[in-house]
Design an enzyme around this catalytic site. Structure first.
Site, short mmCIF file in Angstrom:
data_model
loop_
_atom_site.label_atom_id
_atom_site.label_comp_id
_atom_site.label_asym_id
_atom_site.label_seq_id
_atom_site.Cartn_x
_atom_site.Cartn_y
_atom_site.Cartn_z
N ASN A 9 -0.32 -34.91 -17.85
CA ASN A 9 -1.54 -34.47 -17.17
C ASN A 9 -2.28 -35.95 -16.61
O ASN A 9 -2.93 -36.49 -17.59
CB ASN A 9 -2.49 -33.62 -17.90
CG ASN A 9 -3.77 -33.32 -17.08
OD1 ASN A 9 -4.00 -33.73 -15.81
ND2 ASN A 9 -4.63 -32.72 -17.79
N TRP A 10 -2.16 -36.42 -15.66
CA TRP A 10 -2.78 -37.59 -15.24
C TRP A 10 -4.33 -37.61 -15.02
O TRP A 10 -4.74 -38.51 -14.57
CB TRP A 10 -1.86 -38.43 -13.85
CG TRP A 10 -0.41 -38.38 -14.05
CD1 TRP A 10 0.20 -38.13 -15.21
CD2 TRP A 10 0.44 -38.91 -13.02
NE1 TRP A 10 1.57 -38.58 -14.86
CE2 TRP A 10 1.67 -38.97 -13.53
CE3 TRP A 10 0.18 -39.50 -11.86
CZ2 TRP A 10 2.97 -39.62 -12.98
CZ3 TRP A 10 1.36 -39.98 -11.12
CH2 TRP A 10 2.50 -39.99 -11.60
N LYS A 11 -4.82 -36.27 -15.18
CA LYS A 11 -6.03 -36.14 -14.66
C LYS A 11 -6.77 -37.10 -13.59
O LYS A 11 -6.16 -37.28 -12.71
CB LYS A 11 -6.98 -36.68 -16.23
CG LYS A 11 -6.25 -35.74 -17.26
CD LYS A 11 -7.20 -36.07 -18.51
CE LYS A 11 -6.49 -35.16 -19.72
NZ LYS A 11 -7.14 -35.30 -20.96
N HIS A 95 -7.82 -26.08 -17.90
CA HIS A 95 -7.78 -27.01 -19.05
C HIS A 95 -9.57 -27.12 -19.48
O HIS A 95 -10.55 -26.79 -18.94
CB HIS A 95 -7.57 -28.46 -18.42
CG HIS A 95 -7.43 -29.58 -19.13
ND1 HIS A 95 -8.34 -30.37 -19.63
CD2 HIS A 95 -6.35 -30.20 -19.59
CE1 HIS A 95 -8.01 -31.14 -20.47
NE2 HIS A 95 -6.61 -31.17 -20.33
N GLU A 97 -11.39 -29.84 -20.12
CA GLU A 97 -12.14 -30.22 -19.15
C GLU A 97 -12.67 -29.53 -17.82
O GLU A 97 -14.05 -29.56 -17.37
CB GLU A 97 -11.50 -31.59 -18.65
CG GLU A 97 -11.47 -32.60 -19.79
CD GLU A 97 -10.06 -33.57 -19.66
OE1 GLU A 97 -9.70 -33.83 -18.49
OE2 GLU A 97 -9.74 -34.00 -20.88
N GLU A 166 -4.32 -26.79 -26.76
CA GLU A 166 -5.20 -28.09 -26.55
C GLU A 166 -6.47 -27.98 -27.45
O GLU A 166 -7.46 -27.62 -27.00
CB GLU A 166 -5.17 -28.72 -25.26
CG GLU A 166 -4.22 -28.84 -24.52
CD GLU A 166 -4.46 -29.84 -23.44
OE1 GLU A 166 -3.33 -30.76 -23.24
OE2 GLU A 166 -5.05 -29.59 -22.52
N GLY A 172 -7.95 -37.05 -26.04
CA GLY A 172 -8.33 -38.27 -25.67
C GLY A 172 -9.18 -38.83 -26.76
O GLY A 172 -9.91 -40.05 -26.77
N SER A 212 -3.77 -36.09 -27.75
CA SER A 212 -3.54 -37.29 -28.39
C SER A 212 -1.99 -37.20 -29.03
O SER A 212 -1.46 -37.90 -30.00
CB SER A 212 -4.53 -37.67 -29.63
OG SER A 212 -5.80 -38.12 -29.18
N GLY A 233 -1.96 -36.54 -21.96
CA GLY A 233 -2.81 -37.29 -21.11
C GLY A 233 -2.66 -38.45 -21.14
O GLY A 233 -1.72 -39.25 -20.38
N GLY A 234 -3.40 -39.45 -22.07
CA GLY A 234 -3.29 -40.68 -21.95
C GLY A 234 -1.88 -41.20 -22.00
O GLY A 234 -1.68 -42.02 -21.03
#
Ligand code: 13P
Length: 249
Positions: A9-11, A95, A97, A166, A172, A212, A233-234
């Protein structure tokens, strides 16, 4: 045997130009067909460019969100048909977010899941508790409600979804749920899916862990009975670290 699925997920990262390089590196690394299903989810603006790179390869394309209506006066929104036309086969829905910053409720998530399935997209339905909820021992209650309301009324289509657990406090932050903590919630989710669709169907549904996940903690997380992959993510923004997780499968 459920196939493990690793999705990036590149956000809100990577321009179309930057996305092409990352997608090319991931595609090249996946040329020797990986054991896991690999999905990349760039931002909307990069979907067309990344689609051009991964088409015909082992790497599948996903979006990070979509609207629940088929079309119409919804300024700034994107429909399932638009995503399909760009070559998407997956879409991340609900998600944390989106829930936190854009007010998405389980009811909205449920409408989106139904629209995605009707269009032929595979929804990656995200659930997870906040740190405050975990501290108040609300994890089971919160995640159960998100599952029961978020994927209600799907009938046999329930078997076509992917779920991502999640924990919000792990996203993150560098804090990862321990393999045992994650497995406990994954087992709870599979139990809820069993109540909704029966044991045989629930056993086929992939439940990803997200929060993470990195190459060094992936092997132990991915070895848990009910952890069927990762939503990254990251670490998905760098081909080497993303492939480190793919290769941990
Ligand atoms: P991080 O891997 O950066 O914690 O993000 C997880 C996530 O939100 C994936 O959807």
């Amino acid at each position: 045997m459920r196939q493990k699925i690793i999705a990036g997920n590149w956000k809100m990262n990577k321009t179309p130009g930057e996305s092409v390089g990352l997608a090319q590196a991931i595609k090249a690394a996946c040329a020797k067909v990986p054991k896991a299903k690999v999905v990349v989810c760039p931002p909307f603006t990069a979907l067309a460019a990344v689609s051009g790179v991964v088409r015909g390869s082992a790497v599948a394309l996903g979006a990070q969100n979509m609207h629940w209506e088929k079309s119409g006066a919804y300024t700034g929104e994107v429909s399932a048909a638009m995503l399909l036309d760009l070559g998407c086969s997956y879409v991340i829905l609900g998600h944390s977010e989106r829930r936190t910053y854009f007010g998405e409720t389980d009811e909205i998530v449920n409408r989106k899941v139904k629209t995605a399935l009707a269009a032929g997209l595979i929804p990656i339905v995200c659930v997870g508790e906040t740190l405050a909820q975990r501290k108040e021992s609300q994890t089971e209650f919160v995640v159960s409600a998100q599952i029961v309301h978020g994927v209600a009324g799907l009938g046999a289509d329930l078997g076509r979804i992917v779920v991502a657990y999640e924990p919000v406090w792990a996203i993150g932050t560098g804090l990862t749920a321990t393999p045992a903590q994650a497995q406990a919630v994954h087992a709870l989710i599979r139990g809820k899916l069993t109540e909704l669709g029966g044991a045989a169907l629930a056993q086929t549904i992939a439940i990803q862990y997200g929060g993470s996940m990195k190459p060094d903690n992936a092997p132990e997380l991915l070895s848990q009975t009910d952890i069927d992959g990762g939503l990254i993510g990251g670490a998905a923004l760098d081909a080497v670290s993303f492939m480190g997780i793919v290769n941990a499968v």
